[in-house]
Design a protein around this motif. Structure first.
Motif, PDB file in Angstrom:
ATOM      1  N   LEU A 215      57.149 100.075 -61.938  1.00  0.00           N
ATOM      2  CA  LEU A 215      56.416  99.051 -62.678  1.00  0.00           C
ATOM      3  C   LEU A 215      56.226  99.453 -64.124  1.00  0.00           C
ATOM      4  N   ALA A 216      56.311  98.471 -65.000  1.00  0.00           N
ATOM      5  CA  ALA A 216      55.830  98.599 -66.373  1.00  0.00           C
ATOM      6  C   ALA A 216      54.569  97.742 -66.410  1.00  0.00           C
ATOM      7  N   ILE A 217      53.476  98.333 -66.859  1.00  0.00           N
ATOM      8  CA  ILE A 217      52.187  97.644 -66.843  1.00  0.00           C
ATOM      9  C   ILE A 217      51.714  97.423 -68.270  1.00  0.00           C
ATOM     10  N   ALA A 218      51.218  96.210 -68.511  1.00  0.00           N
ATOM     11  CA  ALA A 218      50.666  95.838 -69.810  1.00  0.00           C
ATOM     12  C   ALA A 218      49.457  94.950 -69.562  1.00  0.00           C
ATOM     13  N   GLY A 219      48.631  94.789 -70.589  1.00  0.00           N
ATOM     14  CA  GLY A 219      47.508  93.878 -70.480  1.00  0.00           C
ATOM     15  C   GLY A 219      46.259  94.408 -71.140  1.00  0.00           C
ATOM     16  N   VAL A 220      45.168  93.736 -70.868  1.00  0.00           N
ATOM     17  CA  VAL A 220      43.870  94.088 -71.438  1.00  0.00           C
ATOM     18  C   VAL A 220      42.830  94.128 -70.319  1.00  0.00           C
ATOM     19  N   ALA A 221      41.932  94.973 -70.400  1.00  0.00           N
ATOM     20  CA  ALA A 221      41.751  96.024 -71.376  1.00  0.00           C
ATOM     21  C   ALA A 221      42.336  97.327 -70.800  1.00  0.00           C
ATOM     22  N   THR A 222      42.754  98.197 -71.717  1.00  0.00           N
ATOM     23  CA  THR A 222      43.372  99.460 -71.305  1.00  0.00           C
ATOM     24  C   THR A 222      42.473 100.248 -70.367  1.00  0.00           C
ATOM     25  N   SER A 223      41.188 100.339 -70.696  1.00  0.00           N
ATOM     26  CA  SER A 223      40.257 101.158 -69.913  1.00  0.00           C
ATOM     27  C   SER A 223      39.758 100.451 -68.655  1.00  0.00           C
ATOM     28  N   ALA A 224      40.168  99.215 -68.442  1.00  0.00           N
ATOM     29  CA  ALA A 224      39.722  98.462 -67.269  1.00  0.00           C
ATOM     30  C   ALA A 224      40.929  98.053 -66.426  1.00  0.00           C
ATOM     31  N   MET A 225      41.471  96.863 -66.644  1.00  0.00           N
ATOM     32  CA  MET A 225      42.567  96.359 -65.828  1.00  0.00           C
ATOM     33  C   MET A 225      43.754  97.304 -65.819  1.00  0.00           C
ATOM     34  N   VAL A 226      44.169  97.781 -66.980  1.00  0.00           N
ATOM     35  CA  VAL A 226      45.364  98.632 -67.038  1.00  0.00           C
ATOM     36  C   VAL A 226      45.128  99.926 -66.268  1.00  0.00           C
ATOM     37  N   ALA A 227      44.042 100.617 -66.556  1.00  0.00           N
ATOM     38  CA  ALA A 227      43.763 101.880 -65.873  1.00  0.00           C
ATOM     39  C   ALA A 227      43.603 101.686 -64.368  1.00  0.00           C
ATOM     40  N   ALA A 228      42.837 100.687 -63.964  1.00  0.00           N
ATOM     41  CA  ALA A 228      42.626 100.448 -62.531  1.00  0.00           C
ATOM     42  C   ALA A 228      43.944 100.133 -61.825  1.00  0.00           C
ATOM     43  N   THR A 229      44.791  99.344 -62.470  1.00  0.00           N
ATOM     44  CA  THR A 229      46.079  98.980 -61.863  1.00  0.00           C
ATOM     45  C   THR A 229      47.017 100.173 -61.816  1.00  0.00           C
ATOM     46  N   VAL A 230      47.021 100.988 -62.865  1.00  0.00           N
ATOM     47  CA  VAL A 230      47.859 102.193 -62.870  1.00  0.00           C
ATOM     48  C   VAL A 230      47.455 103.121 -61.730  1.00  0.00           C
ATOM     49  N   TYR A 231      46.169 103.373 -61.577  1.00  0.00           N
ATOM     50  CA  TYR A 231      45.711 104.270 -60.512  1.00  0.00           C
ATOM     51  C   TYR A 231      46.074 103.709 -59.140  1.00  0.00           C
ATOM     52  N   ASP A 232      45.850 102.420 -58.957  1.00  0.00           N
ATOM     53  CA  ASP A 232      46.145 101.776 -57.676  1.00  0.00           C
ATOM     54  C   ASP A 232      47.650 101.812 -57.392  1.00  0.00           C
ATOM     55  N   ALA A 233      48.457 101.519 -58.394  1.00  0.00           N
ATOM     56  CA  ALA A 233      49.916 101.538 -58.224  1.00  0.00           C
ATOM     57  C   ALA A 233      50.417 102.946 -57.909  1.00  0.00           C
ATOM     58  N   ALA A 234      49.846 103.941 -58.576  1.00  0.00           N
ATOM     59  CA  ALA A 234      50.240 105.329 -58.306  1.00  0.00           C
ATOM     60  C   ALA A 234      49.910 105.705 -56.864  1.00  0.00           C
ATOM     61  N   ASP A 235      48.740 105.293 -56.388  1.00  0.00           N
ATOM     62  CA  ASP A 235      48.361 105.570 -55.005  1.00  0.00           C
ATOM     63  C   ASP A 235      49.321 104.921 -54.019  1.00  0.00           C
ATOM     64  N   ARG A 236      49.959 103.827 -54.419  1.00  0.00           N
ATOM     65  CA  ARG A 236      50.895 103.107 -53.554  1.00  0.00           C
ATOM     66  C   ARG A 236      52.328 103.607 -53.707  1.00  0.00           C
ATOM     67  N   GLY A 237      52.541 104.603 -54.582  1.00  0.00           N
ATOM     68  CA  GLY A 237      53.852 105.226 -54.696  1.00  0.00           C
ATOM     69  C   GLY A 237      54.801 104.615 -55.710  1.00  0.00           C
TER      70      GLY A 237
END
Length: 181
Positions: A118-140
């Motif tokens: 995945l390439a992730i973009a959006g707002v806000a970096t410290s909210a949606m982006v960070a939460a989605t990155v962590y969740d995506a990483a946990d899913r592999g």
């Protein structure tokens, strides 16, 4: 690897009411045709609460403040529509929490398409982006974050995530112009 572009919370009410969010619109608008031409799945994730508030977490002042802001975050209003050009082949997902995965069918859509990066973009970096990155990483998922495709109300926070947090977790950080490579 099969890649997808996930863009979160770049919606009419947010870009109209939070000036920092406007900065991601030009680079993402330029990126979208390249991503589609490369045959990548494009996913837009919108944030909204039910108008009656039944999906608000109890005693959560932050989410309550979003809900109380009115139509900006109320499902079914123009304010929650994507502020970028959406095409018929794109996927639009509605979320009610910070992560694009929390309580949505995003993972099902991505897995069904065989996506593993995945390439992730959006707002806000410290909210949606960070939460989605962590969740995506946990899913592999293999992850890239698009630096200028993200923004935060606090520039220092944005830079901290881009320069320190994401790279320390093995996430590639690149400009929109450098993706897809």
């Amino acid at each position: 690897m099969t890649r997808a572009l996930v863009i979160g919370d770049v919606q009419q009410g947010i870009t109209a009411n939070f000036p920092f969010a406007q900065h991601v619109v030009p680079p993402l608008t330029e990126l979208l045709p390249r991503a589609r031409a490369a045959g990548l799945l494009v996913v837009f994730v919108r944030f909204a609460f039910r108008v009656n508030g039944t999906d608000l977490p109890p005693d959560n002042a932050l989410f309550r403040s979003f809900f109380d802001a009115g139509d900006i975050f109320h499902e079914g209003t123009a304010s929650t529509e994507v502020a970028l050009p959406v095409e018929a082949a794109d996927v639009v997902v509605l979320k009610r929490r910070a992560s694009a995965f929390a309580g949505t069918d995003l993972d099902l859509v991505l897995r069904s398409a065989g996506v593993d990066a995945l390439a992730i973009a959006g707002v806000a970096t410290s909210a949606m982006v960070a939460a989605t990155v962590y969740d995506a990483a946990d899913r592999g998922y293999h992850l890239t974050v698009l630096r200028d495709g993200c923004a935060d109300g606090d520039q220092a926070m944005h830079d901290f995530f881009m320069d320190t947090v994401f790279p320390s977790r093995g996430v590639d950080v690149v400009p929109c112009s450098g993706w897809p490579a």
